[in-house]
Design a protein around this motif. Structure first.
Motif, PDB file in Angstrom:
ATOM      1  N   GLN A 124       0.925  -1.124  -0.021  1.00  0.00           N
ATOM      2  CA  GLN A 124       0.124  -0.114  -0.019  1.00  0.00           C
ATOM      3  C   GLN A 124       0.850   1.242   0.088  1.00  0.00           C
ATOM      4  O   GLN A 124       1.972   1.311  -0.662  1.00  0.00           O
ATOM      5  N   LEU A 125       0.445   2.015   0.730  1.00  0.00           N
ATOM      6  CA  LEU A 125       1.324   3.597   0.559  1.00  0.00           C
ATOM      7  C   LEU A 125       2.580   3.460   1.408  1.00  0.00           C
ATOM      8  O   LEU A 125       2.932   3.064   2.267  1.00  0.00           O
ATOM      9  N   PRO A 126       3.523   4.265   0.466  1.00  0.00           N
ATOM     10  CA  PRO A 126       5.005   4.154   0.880  1.00  0.00           C
ATOM     11  C   PRO A 126       5.381   5.299   1.830  1.00  0.00           C
ATOM     12  O   PRO A 126       4.521   6.096   2.023  1.00  0.00           O
ATOM     13  N   PRO A 127       6.687   5.258   2.419  1.00  0.00           N
ATOM     14  CA  PRO A 127       6.947   6.118   3.231  1.00  0.00           C
ATOM     15  C   PRO A 127       7.143   7.752   2.897  1.00  0.00           C
ATOM     16  O   PRO A 127       7.381   7.672   1.142  1.00  0.00           O
ATOM     17  N   VAL A 128       6.750   8.777   3.267  1.00  0.00           N
ATOM     18  CA  VAL A 128       6.533   9.820   2.712  1.00  0.00           C
ATOM     19  C   VAL A 128       7.994  10.433   2.622  1.00  0.00           C
ATOM     20  O   VAL A 128       8.692  10.483   3.252  1.00  0.00           O
ATOM     21  N   MET A 129       8.257  11.207   1.388  1.00  0.00           N
ATOM     22  CA  MET A 129       9.336  11.825   1.231  1.00  0.00           C
ATOM     23  C   MET A 129       9.104  13.498   0.628  1.00  0.00           C
ATOM     24  O   MET A 129       8.390  13.561  -0.300  1.00  0.00           O
ATOM     25  N   LEU A 180      -3.039  -8.811  -8.584  1.00  0.00           N
ATOM     26  CA  LEU A 180      -2.172  -8.546  -9.677  1.00  0.00           C
ATOM     27  C   LEU A 180      -1.749  -7.060  -9.593  1.00  0.00           C
ATOM     28  O   LEU A 180      -0.705  -6.570  -9.910  1.00  0.00           O
ATOM     29  N   ILE A 181      -2.848  -6.167  -9.203  1.00  0.00           N
ATOM     30  CA  ILE A 181      -2.347  -4.635  -9.148  1.00  0.00           C
ATOM     31  C   ILE A 181      -1.361  -4.341  -8.139  1.00  0.00           C
ATOM     32  O   ILE A 181      -0.678  -3.564  -8.263  1.00  0.00           O
ATOM     33  N   ALA A 182      -1.570  -5.078  -6.948  1.00  0.00           N
ATOM     34  CA  ALA A 182      -0.603  -4.644  -6.047  1.00  0.00           C
ATOM     35  C   ALA A 182       0.949  -5.175  -6.441  1.00  0.00           C
ATOM     36  O   ALA A 182       1.850  -4.824  -6.067  1.00  0.00           O
ATOM     37  N   GLN A 183       0.949  -6.188  -7.359  1.00  0.00           N
ATOM     38  CA  GLN A 183       2.266  -6.605  -7.954  1.00  0.00           C
ATOM     39  C   GLN A 183       2.928  -5.699  -9.353  1.00  0.00           C
ATOM     40  O   GLN A 183       3.689  -5.904  -9.768  1.00  0.00           O
ATOM     41  N   GLU A 189       1.936   7.440  -7.084  1.00  0.00           N
ATOM     42  CA  GLU A 189       2.750   6.677  -6.214  1.00  0.00           C
ATOM     43  C   GLU A 189       2.676   5.202  -6.106  1.00  0.00           C
ATOM     44  O   GLU A 189       1.504   4.737  -6.467  1.00  0.00           O
ATOM     45  N   ASN A 190       3.705   4.435  -5.758  1.00  0.00           N
ATOM     46  CA  ASN A 190       3.625   3.186  -5.489  1.00  0.00           C
ATOM     47  C   ASN A 190       2.607   2.724  -4.630  1.00  0.00           C
ATOM     48  O   ASN A 190       2.412   3.436  -3.739  1.00  0.00           O
ATOM     49  N   GLY A 191       1.828   1.697  -4.938  1.00  0.00           N
ATOM     50  CA  GLY A 191       0.685   1.026  -4.128  1.00  0.00           C
ATOM     51  C   GLY A 191      -0.527   1.847  -3.949  1.00  0.00           C
ATOM     52  O   GLY A 191      -1.676   1.458  -3.309  1.00  0.00           O
ATOM     53  N   GLN A 192      -0.488   3.133  -4.582  1.00  0.00           N
ATOM     54  CA  GLN A 192      -1.504   4.001  -4.632  1.00  0.00           C
ATOM     55  C   GLN A 192      -2.942   3.540  -5.122  1.00  0.00           C
ATOM     56  O   GLN A 192      -4.124   3.497  -4.649  1.00  0.00           O
ATOM     57  N   LYS A 242       1.417   1.423 -10.158  1.00  0.00           N
ATOM     58  CA  LYS A 242       3.019   1.599 -10.032  1.00  0.00           C
ATOM     59  C   LYS A 242       3.085   0.894  -8.533  1.00  0.00           C
ATOM     60  O   LYS A 242       2.386   0.690  -7.462  1.00  0.00           O
ATOM     61  N   SER A 243       4.119   0.089  -8.635  1.00  0.00           N
ATOM     62  CA  SER A 243       4.625  -0.565  -7.626  1.00  0.00           C
ATOM     63  C   SER A 243       6.326  -0.670  -7.339  1.00  0.00           C
ATOM     64  O   SER A 243       7.105  -0.247  -8.657  1.00  0.00           O
ATOM     65  N   ASN A 244       6.840  -0.993  -6.461  1.00  0.00           N
ATOM     66  CA  ASN A 244       8.266  -0.880  -6.045  1.00  0.00           C
ATOM     67  C   ASN A 244       8.766  -2.475  -6.302  1.00  0.00           C
ATOM     68  O   ASN A 244       8.105  -3.550  -5.526  1.00  0.00           O
TER      69      ASN A 244
END
Length: 479
Positions: A143-148, A210-213, A392-395, A421-423
């Motif tokens: 899900q949502l990544p660390p905020v930068m 699949l979306i998560a990946q 963003e990744n996971g959005q 988007k994913s990491n």
């Protein structure tokens, strides 16, 4: 009489591991019951006289779990925790050391939003204070990544990348907590919950996975687009990727409503600084409503009449302005104001206690014409209109997984793969964990099924399970 909760095999595994004193990484996709497991672990540990501290990366998340922010508990700055701040971990502040020496279990919620540098520093502090401290981290890195952020003198990403290269460590995109060297020091028992409670449609669950990946071939995006609602859903919330879009939609729809505007100011009391930032408040400090306004509840009703994410229309406001009546699909509910506490952990008479620094009283609702992905985390929607332009990744995964069924989603425009988007490191981590679960299940399955029962069980599997991959694994197992 209190209802007895039933837990899945993996949920039970997590609870038992916590009771045995193990360090745990509890994860899993949206709607798998992580919060229920955490609550049960806290209940059992406290019943045994264990002292539990619950921490979270943001003020709002901390208030929701009845705990404290990581930064306040450990007295950290919000800026990147670079070299000079590591000295603070070595020469640990007396108050922090005292708190850590008086706690048995530290739980960190929303671990996906904890940056690598923060996890490095707090791990050093915890292990410095006591080597036998038990740690449980909870959350979903998909899900949502660390905020930068960009602080004017360089972005967090630039500062941290330079820092890690300077101290001879490899830099990883995303700066997730699991990128930290300290992650391995905790020797976490990894528990990936897989049984989804929010959704029941197997095909929709597979599409969300699949979306998560990152949906490599775009199949999930196309499937969701073709099976979702073809027209905008009336009286339904829009989920947006930016605050600007959500704020504009809420303002536009409120302006269209006739009648008087009612303004409710939150009652805030306690220490100076409590609930000062709007982003730390569970609902708006200033809540503007009209009769007919679309609102969303932000708590779970103790009587079960609504949950966090239920959407309805305001039908009346009592004369004393202490209650509002909201019409949901199942009927009208009278909702009073709620109270949230800003808690902190303090040592009092050599014992760790939870102290309320302040309280926040307001109606537990927000305008529901639109909401951002970040604010939707933790909520469950029966239906939603979505603007899928994610960056963003996971959005996108977080956005779509809020909704119970694909038929309850209307997508504005095209659900393009570029928004998914994913990491890569996150995808690899979860692929490895799923494989470990699969192998573990396969071993258990082989041991538990007597030979004479193989044929009827195989028939049942073929009849009831639509997961072709799982079916192939069963075939390979049984020959």
């Amino acid at each position: 009489m209190e209802e007895k909760l039933e837990f899945s095999t993996l949920q039970t595994k997590a609870i038992e591991a916590a009771e045995k004193g193990r360090n745990i990484f509890l994860t899993g996709g949206a709607g798998v019951g992580k919060s229920a497991v955490v609550k049960e672990i806290i209940r059992r540990m406290e019943a045994k006289g264990k002292r539990v501290v619950v921490l979270a990366p943001t003020g709002k998340a901390a208030i929701n779990v009845g705990g404290e922010t990581i930064h306040r508990f450990f007295r950290l700055q919000t800026s990147p925790q670079v070299a000079d701040l590591y000295e603070g971990a070595k020469n640990l502040d007396y108050a922090i050391r005292a708190k850590l020496q008086n706690v048995d279990l530290v739980i960190i919620d929303e671990i996906s939003m904890v940056r690598r540098d923060v996890f490095d520093v707090i791990s050093a502090m915890m292990l410095n204070a006591r080597f036998d401290l038990q740690l449980m981290v909870v959350g979903d890195f998909q899900q949502l990544p660390p905020v930068m952020v960009d602080r004017g003198e360089g972005s967090d990403k630039e500062i941290l990348e330079q820092h890690y290269k300077t101290i001879g460590e490899e830099w990883y995109d995303g700066a997730y907590a699991f990128h930290s060297k300290a992650w391995l020091d905790w020797d976490f028992e990894l528990i990936l919950l897989s049984k989804v409670f929010r959704q029941s449609d197997v095909k929709f669950i597979k599409a969300l996975n699949l979306i998560a990946q990152g949906d490599p071939q775009g199949k999930a995006c196309r499937w969701i687009q073709s099976h979702s609602a073809q027209n905008e859903i009336k009286d339904c919330t829009w989920i947006c990727s930016t605050n600007r879009d959500a704020d504009n939609l809420n303002a536009e729809n409120m302006d269209k409503l006739p009648g008087e505007k009612y303004i409710f100011e939150a009652e805030i009391s306690g220490d100076e600084g409590c609930f000062k930032k709007e982003s730390d408040c569970p609902v708006p400090k200033t809540l503007e409503l009209k009769i007919g306004a679309l609102v969303m509840t932000r708590i779970n009703d103790p009587m079960g009449r609504f949950v966090n994410g239920s959407v309805g229309k305001v039908v009346s406001i009592n004369d004393s302005h202490t209650k509002i009546s909201v019409k949901f699909d199942d009927g009208v509910v009278e909702i009073p104001k709620s109270t949230w506490n800003d808690n902190e952990y303090k040592i009092v008479d050599k014992k760790l206690e939870t102290r309320s620094k302040g309280s926040f009283v307001q109606f537990p609702v927000i305008l529901a014409y639109a909401i951002t992905v970040h604010k939707s985390q933790g909520a469950t929607f029966e239906k939603a209109n979505v603007r899928p332009m994610c960056f963003e990744n996971g959005q996108l995964y977080t956005m779509l997984s809020r909704v119970k069924g694909v038929e309850g989603i209307y997508i504005h425009g095209t659900l393009a793969k570029k928004y998914c988007k994913s990491n890569k490191d996150v995808v690899d981590l979860y692929s490895a964990m799923r494989e470990a679960n699969r192998v573990d299940d396969k071993i258990k399955f082989a041991v538990k099924i007597p030979k004479e029962k193989e044929a009827p069980i195989k028939a049942l599997i073929r009849r009831y399970l639509t997961d072709e991959v799982f079916a192939r694994n069963i075939e390979a197992l049984m020959g």
